[in-house]
Motif scaffolding. Structure first.
Motif, PDB file in Angstrom:
ATOM      1  N   THR A 205       0.836  -1.206   0.000  1.00 58.52           N
ATOM      2  CA  THR A 205       0.000   0.000   0.000  1.00 58.52           C
ATOM      3  C   THR A 205       0.869   1.254   0.000  1.00 58.52           C
ATOM      4  N   ARG A 206       1.942   1.230   0.783  1.00 55.41           N
ATOM      5  CA  ARG A 206       2.851   2.381   0.875  1.00 55.41           C
ATOM      6  C   ARG A 206       3.492   2.663  -0.485  1.00 55.41           C
TER       7      ARG A 206
ATOM      8  N   ARG B  78      -5.862  -5.810  -5.337  1.00 60.60           N
ATOM      9  CA  ARG B  78      -4.953  -4.742  -4.918  1.00 60.60           C
ATOM     10  C   ARG B  78      -3.675  -4.663  -5.753  1.00 60.60           C
TER      11      ARG B  78
ATOM     12  N   THR C  38      -3.360   9.096 -12.072  1.00 53.53           N
ATOM     13  CA  THR C  38      -4.728   9.500 -11.750  1.00 53.53           C
ATOM     14  C   THR C  38      -5.492   9.774 -13.046  1.00 53.53           C
TER      15      THR C  38
ATOM     16  N   SER D  68       0.743   6.376  -7.399  1.00 54.75           N
ATOM     17  CA  SER D  68      -0.617   6.628  -7.870  1.00 54.75           C
ATOM     18  C   SER D  68      -0.775   7.999  -8.539  1.00 54.75           C
ATOM     19  N   ARG D  69       0.010   8.994  -8.109  1.00 55.59           N
ATOM     20  CA  ARG D  69      -0.204  10.362  -8.594  1.00 55.59           C
ATOM     21  C   ARG D  69      -0.112  10.498 -10.126  1.00 55.59           C
TER      22      ARG D  69
ATOM     23  N   ARG E 164       2.422   1.623  -3.449  1.00 60.04           N
ATOM     24  CA  ARG E 164       1.412   1.931  -4.466  1.00 60.04           C
ATOM     25  C   ARG E 164       0.960   3.389  -4.368  1.00 60.04           C
ATOM     26  N   ARG E 165       0.863   3.887  -3.137  1.00 62.14           N
ATOM     27  CA  ARG E 165       0.464   5.269  -2.933  1.00 62.14           C
ATOM     28  C   ARG E 165       1.482   6.219  -3.578  1.00 62.14           C
TER      29      ARG E 165
END
Length: 367
Positions: A63-64, A313, A74, A70-71, A66-67
């Protein structure tokens, strides 16, 4: 099934089973675990030399990472790139039309367009594209050795690390600058940022390039379906056509590699903790229980979502960018060159049976 190293992971081919396992937290992508079914010798040999990344981490660590990625992907950023993708596509078609016939669609369009787009998105100078294409593809051969993989990975990693360091001093509006910002904030190291950038660079051009070449071939072989895509200006019809091509072709045909970290009962079998799993996208996308007449390319098909980008995920972070590129390239190509046809019989086209991503090495076309 038995794979190259003599191990016997499970092969999962059903659509529902594939989606279930992609969503199961007892299924891990951690390729350092004993029993993980590596693609080839090269991947196994370099497993402890590669820093963790979004592709090889689970749970909160995943999750860390992937975050952090992600930008650039978008909806807003991808949609803002559409005019640039259109311009790049038109320029390459212009060049192809002005050149000799027959032309190789792979070198004229399929490879340079996604390479330029991912370079733009990442902030990689396009004059370096040939270098990164070379290094990116060394380790993607089906039978890549440890030496091959290490050589390709080292070259790319060194390049991306230098680029991250440069962006730390002079950031811009691009994905490597986003990663450099994370390094400046102390969230990740330069090494981790370079690994993430390397993954995006490889995934962002090799797969889409193969999908363009193979998709054009599939459409040329199915002219009545090609007409649907060529003759419509409805974005919904064009988008649906691309989804059907993704389902029909599933260019990642070597399976997504996983390992069970607990016993899992599925499909009347029990996958034991420590056993390898190969989740195969291509047969899942041709599961007749979900897709009637799966061997038929039908661009008006309205069916369950395909799993060409995975599911859950770990599904492909850049899938919206790939969709935008495919929608623009297919529609523009056939609209601008309605007489496009193969220049050789289909049995003379060299397919990528020896690569981790399926496609064609060359696609000679004329018009």
């Amino acid at each position: 099934m038995r794979i190259w190293d003599g191990s016997t992971p499970w092969l999962v081919t059903g659509y529902e089973e594939v989606r279930t396992l992609f969503s199961d937290p007892r299924v891990s992508v951690d390729d350092r675990r004993p029993g993980f079914p590596h693609w080839n010798e090269g991947m196994l040999a370099t497993v402890h030399k590669r820093p963790r990344s979004v592709f090889t981490s689970d749970a909160e660590e995943h999750t860390r990472f992937r975050r952090m990625l992600s930008r650039p992907f978008t909806f807003r950023r991808v949609e803002a790139l559409r005019p640039a993708i259109q311009k790049i596509t038109d320029e390459h078609i212009d060049t192809m039309l002005a050149g000799a016939q027959p032309a190789d669609l792979v070198t004229a369009l399929a490879l340079p367009v996604p390479s330029l787009v991912i370079s733009t998105l990442l902030g990689v100078p396009y004059e370096d594209a040939e270098m990164f294409q070379h290094h990116a593809t060394i380790g993607l051969a089906r039978y890549a050795t440890a030496e091959d993989t290490a050589k390709g990975a080292a070259g790319l990693h060194k390049y991306l690390a230098r680029l991250v360091e440069a962006k730390m001093q002079n950031p811009a509006e691009d994905a490597v600058s986003d990663l450099a910002e994370r390094v400046n904030a102390g969230e990740i190291s330069v090494r981790e940022a370079a690994q993430l950038g390397t993954g995006l660079l490889i995934a962002g051009h090799e797969t889409t390039a193969n999908m363009i070449g193979l998709g054009v071939l599939a459409l040329l072989e199915n002219p009545e379906q090609l007409a649907i895509l060529r003759d419509s200006d409805d974005p919904a019809i064009i988008a649906n056509a691309v989804e059907e091509l993704l389902r029909y072709l599933s260019i990642i045909q070597n399976g997504q590699r996983r390992i069970a970290i607990d016993d899992i009962a599925i499909g009347g079998e029990v996958i034991r903790a420590g056993e390898g799993i190969i989740i195969d996208l291509a047969p899942a996308n041709w599961d007749p229980k979900v897709f009637p007449e799966p061997e038929r390319l039908y661009l008006h098909r309205s069916a369950a979502p395909n799993v060409a980008f995975g599911y859950g995920r770990h599904q492909c972070v850049g899938q919206q960018l790939a969709r935008a590129e495919l929608q623009i390239v297919y529609h523009t190509l056939f609209r601008r060159i309605p007489t496009l046809r193969l220049a050789v019989p289909i049995d003379e086209i060299p397919f990528k049976h020896d690569r981790l991503a399926y496609g064609v090495y060359e696609l000679p076309v004329t018009w």
